[in-house]
Design a protein around this motif. Structure first.
Motif, PDB file in Angstrom:
ATOM      1  N   LYS A  84      22.194  43.014  38.454  1.00 53.01           N
ATOM      2  CA  LYS A  84      22.210  42.913  36.991  1.00 53.01           C
ATOM      3  C   LYS A  84      20.800  42.635  36.459  1.00 53.01           C
ATOM      4  CE  LYS A  84      27.001  41.701  36.201  1.00 53.01           C
ATOM      5  NZ  LYS A  84      27.941  40.756  35.582  1.00 53.01           N
ATOM      6  N   ILE A  85      20.058  41.812  37.167  1.00 47.34           N
ATOM      7  CA  ILE A  85      18.668  41.571  36.784  1.00 47.34           C
ATOM      8  C   ILE A  85      17.874  42.865  36.909  1.00 47.34           C
ATOM      9  CG2 ILE A  85      16.533  40.361  37.430  1.00 47.34           C
ATOM     10  CD1 ILE A  85      18.401  37.991  38.279  1.00 47.34           C
ATOM     11  N   SER A  86      18.110  43.600  37.976  1.00 44.69           N
ATOM     12  CA  SER A  86      17.444  44.884  38.178  1.00 44.69           C
ATOM     13  C   SER A  86      17.769  45.848  37.029  1.00 44.69           C
ATOM     14  CB  SER A  86      17.881  45.489  39.517  1.00 44.69           C
ATOM     15  OG  SER A  86      17.309  46.756  39.697  1.00 44.69           O
ATOM     16  N   ASP A  87      19.030  45.910  36.631  1.00 48.20           N
ATOM     17  CA  ASP A  87      19.428  46.777  35.514  1.00 48.20           C
ATOM     18  C   ASP A  87      18.732  46.359  34.221  1.00 48.20           C
ATOM     19  OD1 ASP A  87      21.107  48.142  37.246  1.00 48.20           O
ATOM     20  OD2 ASP A  87      22.927  47.114  36.558  1.00 48.20           O
ATOM     21  N   TYR A  88      18.646  45.054  34.001  1.00 46.90           N
ATOM     22  CA  TYR A  88      17.988  44.530  32.809  1.00 46.90           C
ATOM     23  C   TYR A  88      16.506  44.920  32.791  1.00 46.90           C
ATOM     24  CZ  TYR A  88      16.190  41.207  29.374  1.00 46.90           C
ATOM     25  OH  TYR A  88      15.555  40.646  28.301  1.00 46.90           O
ATOM     26  N   VAL A  89      15.836  44.746  33.929  1.00 50.62           N
ATOM     27  CA  VAL A  89      14.419  45.103  34.032  1.00 50.62           C
ATOM     28  C   VAL A  89      14.237  46.591  33.773  1.00 50.62           C
ATOM     29  CG1 VAL A  89      12.479  45.310  35.647  1.00 50.62           C
ATOM     30  CG2 VAL A  89      13.782  43.180  35.535  1.00 50.62           C
ATOM     31  N   LYS A  90      15.104  47.396  34.347  1.00 49.06           N
ATOM     32  CA  LYS A  90      15.001  48.847  34.165  1.00 49.06           C
ATOM     33  C   LYS A  90      15.172  49.221  32.693  1.00 49.06           C
ATOM     34  CE  LYS A  90      16.544  53.200  36.085  1.00 49.06           C
ATOM     35  NZ  LYS A  90      17.355  53.833  37.120  1.00 49.06           N
ATOM     36  N   GLN A  91      16.110  48.571  32.046  1.00 51.43           N
ATOM     37  CA  GLN A  91      16.370  48.846  30.635  1.00 51.43           C
ATOM     38  C   GLN A  91      15.218  48.373  29.741  1.00 51.43           C
ATOM     39  OE1 GLN A  91      19.458  46.451  28.731  1.00 51.43           O
ATOM     40  NE2 GLN A  91      20.248  48.327  27.791  1.00 51.43           N
ATOM     41  N   ARG A  92      14.682  47.195  30.030  1.00 53.22           N
ATOM     42  CA  ARG A  92      13.672  46.590  29.155  1.00 53.22           C
ATOM     43  C   ARG A  92      12.252  47.106  29.395  1.00 53.22           C
ATOM     44  NH1 ARG A  92      15.178  43.856  24.759  1.00 53.22           N
ATOM     45  NH2 ARG A  92      13.318  42.619  25.016  1.00 53.22           N
ATOM     46  N   VAL A  93      11.866  47.266  30.654  1.00 53.32           N
ATOM     47  CA  VAL A  93      10.479  47.646  30.942  1.00 53.32           C
ATOM     48  C   VAL A  93      10.362  48.969  31.699  1.00 53.32           C
ATOM     49  CG1 VAL A  93       9.583  45.301  30.836  1.00 53.32           C
ATOM     50  CG2 VAL A  93      10.343  46.209  33.023  1.00 53.32           C
ATOM     51  N   LYS A  94      11.485  49.629  31.869  1.00 52.51           N
ATOM     52  CA  LYS A  94      11.504  50.979  32.469  1.00 52.51           C
ATOM     53  C   LYS A  94      10.936  51.016  33.880  1.00 52.51           C
ATOM     54  CE  LYS A  94      12.825  52.604  28.421  1.00 52.51           C
ATOM     55  NZ  LYS A  94      13.742  51.634  27.874  1.00 52.51           N
TER      56      LYS A  94
END
Length: 96
Positions: free
Chosen positions: A61-71
């Protein structure tokens, strides 16, 4: 993300919490410098997925968040380190 996913409050006085904070500081530094740890070894990831599934779910979930926020996509190795620290903070499996 961590407390919500794990359905528990973090004990901010524990040594495991302190270690996780240090890891997160270095993680953010690597993220900002685009120098993520790289490994093609998925064996440890699958081991953790079997033994500490909630911690791996949280790290993903942290990985998904990072991907969404900072690509940026986190490597498996970064997810493994996150999951390991999360599992220790919450005592999901004391053998890890």
């Amino acid at each position: 993300i961590i407390q919500i996913t794990m359905h528990k409050n973090i004990d901010k006085t524990s040594i495991h919490y302190s270690r996780m904070v240090v890891h997160l500081q270095f993680f953010l530094q690597r993220l900002l410098q685009n120098e993520m740890l790289q490994s093609n070894d998925r064996e440890l990831y699958h081991f953790l997925k079997r033994n500490v599934p909630h911690s791996v779910e949280c790290a993903c979930k942290i990985s998904d968040y990072v991907k969404q926020r900072v690509k940026q996509t986190l490597s498996i190795e970064e997810i493994v380190y996150l999951a390991t620290h999360i599992s220790r903070v919450f005592g999901e499996n004391t053998d890890i």
